[in-house]
Motif scaffolding. Sequence first.
Motif, PDB file in Angstrom:
ATOM      1  N   PRO A 326       0.787  -1.230   0.000  1.00  0.00           N
ATOM      2  CA  PRO A 326       0.000   0.000   0.000  1.00  0.00           C
ATOM      3  C   PRO A 326       0.825   1.289   0.000  1.00  0.00           C
ATOM      4  N   VAL A 327       2.055   1.266   0.458  1.00  0.00           N
ATOM      5  CA  VAL A 327       2.823   2.509   0.621  1.00  0.00           C
ATOM      6  C   VAL A 327       3.623   2.854  -0.627  1.00  0.00           C
ATOM      7  N   LEU A 328       4.421   1.931  -1.124  1.00  0.00           N
ATOM      8  CA  LEU A 328       5.314   2.206  -2.256  1.00  0.00           C
ATOM      9  C   LEU A 328       4.858   1.580  -3.562  1.00  0.00           C
ATOM     10  N   GLY A 329       3.893   0.699  -3.537  1.00  0.00           N
ATOM     11  CA  GLY A 329       3.420   0.082  -4.766  1.00  0.00           C
ATOM     12  C   GLY A 329       4.357  -0.987  -5.280  1.00  0.00           C
ATOM     13  N   HIS A 330       4.003  -1.526  -6.445  1.00  0.00           N
ATOM     14  CA  HIS A 330       4.758  -2.650  -7.020  1.00  0.00           C
ATOM     15  C   HIS A 330       5.844  -2.198  -7.993  1.00  0.00           C
ATOM     16  N   GLY A 331       5.850  -0.939  -8.393  1.00  0.00           N
ATOM     17  CA  GLY A 331       6.828  -0.476  -9.369  1.00  0.00           C
ATOM     18  C   GLY A 331       6.130   0.158 -10.552  1.00  0.00           C
ATOM     19  N   TYR A 332       6.707   1.230 -11.055  1.00  0.00           N
ATOM     20  CA  TYR A 332       6.090   1.993 -12.136  1.00  0.00           C
ATOM     21  C   TYR A 332       5.962   1.141 -13.397  1.00  0.00           C
ATOM     22  N   ARG A 333       4.769   1.190 -13.996  1.00  0.00           N
ATOM     23  CA  ARG A 333       4.422   0.456 -15.217  1.00  0.00           C
ATOM     24  C   ARG A 333       4.603  -1.049 -15.059  1.00  0.00           C
ATOM     25  N   SER A 334       4.357  -1.544 -13.871  1.00  0.00           N
ATOM     26  CA  SER A 334       4.455  -2.987 -13.624  1.00  0.00           C
ATOM     27  C   SER A 334       3.081  -3.633 -13.541  1.00  0.00           C
ATOM     28  N   ALA A 335       2.023  -2.880 -13.842  1.00  0.00           N
ATOM     29  CA  ALA A 335       0.668  -3.405 -13.670  1.00  0.00           C
ATOM     30  C   ALA A 335       0.441  -4.664 -14.497  1.00  0.00           C
ATOM     31  N   GLY A 336       1.017  -4.713 -15.718  1.00  0.00           N
ATOM     32  CA  GLY A 336       0.824  -5.893 -16.559  1.00  0.00           C
ATOM     33  C   GLY A 336       1.389  -7.143 -15.927  1.00  0.00           C
ATOM     34  N   ALA A 337       2.630  -7.045 -15.396  1.00  0.00           N
ATOM     35  CA  ALA A 337       3.252  -8.206 -14.768  1.00  0.00           C
ATOM     36  C   ALA A 337       2.513  -8.606 -13.496  1.00  0.00           C
ATOM     37  N   VAL A 338       2.095  -7.616 -12.720  1.00  0.00           N
ATOM     38  CA  VAL A 338       1.373  -7.912 -11.479  1.00  0.00           C
ATOM     39  C   VAL A 338       0.034  -8.562 -11.797  1.00  0.00           C
ATOM     40  N   TYR A 339      -0.621  -8.070 -12.847  1.00  0.00           N
ATOM     41  CA  TYR A 339      -1.914  -8.639 -13.207  1.00  0.00           C
ATOM     42  C   TYR A 339      -1.771 -10.070 -13.701  1.00  0.00           C
ATOM     43  N   SER A 340      -0.689 -10.360 -14.425  1.00  0.00           N
ATOM     44  CA  SER A 340      -0.484 -11.727 -14.914  1.00  0.00           C
ATOM     45  C   SER A 340      -0.446 -12.708 -13.748  1.00  0.00           C
ATOM     46  N   GLU A 341       0.224 -12.324 -12.678  1.00  0.00           N
ATOM     47  CA  GLU A 341       0.272 -13.183 -11.493  1.00  0.00           C
ATOM     48  C   GLU A 341      -1.092 -13.266 -10.836  1.00  0.00           C
ATOM     49  N   TRP A 342      -1.787 -12.120 -10.754  1.00  0.00           N
ATOM     50  CA  TRP A 342      -3.101 -12.093 -10.110  1.00  0.00           C
ATOM     51  C   TRP A 342      -4.119 -12.916 -10.880  1.00  0.00           C
ATOM     52  N   SER A 343      -4.084 -12.845 -12.221  1.00  0.00           N
ATOM     53  CA  SER A 343      -5.070 -13.560 -13.021  1.00  0.00           C
ATOM     54  C   SER A 343      -4.900 -15.060 -12.902  1.00  0.00           C
ATOM     55  N   GLY A 344      -3.699 -15.512 -12.527  1.00  0.00           N
ATOM     56  CA  GLY A 344      -3.512 -16.942 -12.304  1.00  0.00           C
ATOM     57  C   GLY A 344      -4.231 -17.437 -11.071  1.00  0.00           C
ATOM     58  N   ARG A 345      -4.590 -16.505 -10.170  1.00  0.00           N
ATOM     59  CA  ARG A 345      -5.319 -16.879  -8.953  1.00  0.00           C
ATOM     60  C   ARG A 345      -6.811 -16.566  -9.062  1.00  0.00           C
ATOM     61  N   SER A 346      -7.216 -15.993 -10.222  1.00  0.00           N
ATOM     62  CA  SER A 346      -8.600 -15.569 -10.364  1.00  0.00           C
ATOM     63  C   SER A 346      -9.135 -16.019 -11.719  1.00  0.00           C
ATOM     64  N   SER A 347     -10.413 -16.288 -11.779  1.00  0.00           N
ATOM     65  CA  SER A 347     -11.048 -16.698 -13.039  1.00  0.00           C
ATOM     66  C   SER A 347     -12.001 -15.636 -13.546  1.00  0.00           C
ATOM     67  N   ASN A 348     -11.773 -14.389 -13.132  1.00  0.00           N
ATOM     68  CA  ASN A 348     -12.737 -13.335 -13.424  1.00  0.00           C
ATOM     69  C   ASN A 348     -12.425 -12.506 -14.666  1.00  0.00           C
ATOM     70  N   GLY A 349     -11.341 -12.753 -15.359  1.00  0.00           N
ATOM     71  CA  GLY A 349     -11.042 -11.821 -16.424  1.00  0.00           C
ATOM     72  C   GLY A 349     -10.084 -12.337 -17.455  1.00  0.00           C
ATOM     73  N   PRO A 350      -9.678 -11.462 -18.368  1.00  0.00           N
ATOM     74  CA  PRO A 350      -8.741 -11.813 -19.425  1.00  0.00           C
ATOM     75  C   PRO A 350      -7.373 -12.121 -18.845  1.00  0.00           C
ATOM     76  N   PRO A 351      -6.496 -12.774 -19.613  1.00  0.00           N
ATOM     77  CA  PRO A 351      -5.219 -13.237 -19.061  1.00  0.00           C
ATOM     78  C   PRO A 351      -4.218 -12.137 -18.768  1.00  0.00           C
ATOM     79  N   GLU A 352      -4.351 -10.940 -19.369  1.00  0.00           N
ATOM     80  CA  GLU A 352      -3.360  -9.905 -19.115  1.00  0.00           C
ATOM     81  C   GLU A 352      -3.977  -8.531 -19.292  1.00  0.00           C
ATOM     82  N   ILE A 353      -3.327  -7.555 -18.683  1.00  0.00           N
ATOM     83  CA  ILE A 353      -3.767  -6.172 -18.778  1.00  0.00           C
ATOM     84  C   ILE A 353      -2.569  -5.286 -18.466  1.00  0.00           C
ATOM     85  N   ASP A 354      -2.441  -4.163 -19.160  1.00  0.00           N
ATOM     86  CA  ASP A 354      -1.318  -3.272 -18.885  1.00  0.00           C
ATOM     87  C   ASP A 354      -1.780  -1.916 -18.394  1.00  0.00           C
TER      88      ASP A 354
END
Length: 441
Positions: A326-354
């Motif tokens: 919550p304080v420093l975040g995961h890293g600038y423009r890392s949303a795609g990589a973070v989402y790829s990991e998250w989508s592997g734990r969830s069945s709610n959406g497309p496989p990637e997002i940037d």
Amino acid sequence: MRRRPVAPVLVLPVGALAVALWGETTWRAAAIVAASIGLAVLATRLTSWEALFAGYYGLLIASTSDLTLPGPLSQLRFLLGLPLLIWTVASYPRSIPLRGRPAMGAALLIALPLTAAASTIWSPTPATTLMQSAALGISVVLPLLMVSRRWPVIGHHRDLGLVGLYLGGFVVAGTPLAILEVARGDRASGLFHNPNGLGQAAALSILLTLAWPTSRAPVVSQFARAGSLMLQVALLVMSGSRTSLLAALVGSVFLRLRLGSTSRSLRLGRALVMCVPLLFALRLVGVDLAGPIRSVIGRLEEASTDDFSGRNIAWEFALDSWRDRPVLGHGYRSAGAVYSEWSGRSSNGPPEIDAVHNGYLQLLVELGLVGLTIFALAMYFVLGNTTLTRRHVSVVCAQAVVVTGLVMQIGESSVVGAGTYVPLTLFICCAVSLRNRAGWV
């Protein structure tokens, strides 16, 4: 100071209309080339600095369109701003420092790319984070250099007008393509990748175009500006972008409230009246805006019940991943990589997002509360407590562009992105506001 020619701008719509008759596999790229040629012809009449800036800005616009750039150029396009930074320092060596509250605003703006660069240490994609942080840094530092070096010499009106001319030129050049898309029953995207891209460009160019109606301009120039404005409004409607339409409306209301009942407001109204014949011209070529307007109204009515074109999935991801850091975040423009990991734990959406499709949530994901706080404070110093008079119309319009971009971040993530024309445009408008606050108008 030489006046800009009007004739070369005509190359844009004429060239785009001609190439729109080609096969569907080539028409978009060809229309972009036609627009670029028209703008290049215009750039030959500019000063050396303006020509270099126009080339850089035009490349950023083209890279977000349907023109496919070679791989290395696509990755390094934003770093081409480095020669422009060097050129600015070399051409205007005298520097006038910002002081007081404008200096605080500038320091906060610079802190944003510095924080992004620092996040390389813990980013899951350090190479991407570092390069995108450099791109963001160029988008921030270049306007601040223009404040302290170039604008005290020649003023900001010319550069802000050039930004509006180029962005509006690319928007208007896609009119024939948008007409064909609407005729097929699709949302218009013009020269851009998707309808939302066209909507963002049109919303920003509308506010920039409103900055320059003047009774001293030739009648032909006034009609050209009015026609361009009407086309931009029509293209915004045809894009069907709810977020961009809302942002343009809020920005226009802000502009009207800050201008008040000035003679410039009357000229704005007269310019809009001059656009009426263009509506009939559009109808003659088969464009009935009633359909797109009904489509936008329907999309707005569904906003409370639909999934915002899948954005709710991205927003859920943003909140879940932000809670992890919550304080420093995961890293600038890392949303795609973070989402790829998250989508592997969830069945709610497309496989990637940037992109999270919400600039504020994306800041939380990538730079945490620290990044969002820096951005919010910077916008406070840019927009807050500014004393304006009737002679500061261009400053009010620049602030209206900033307001439009901030509202746009409810459904898009472009301001906190990098390597595109959107953050560069908004940071230039931020610099105009800081310049006014420093008393250099």
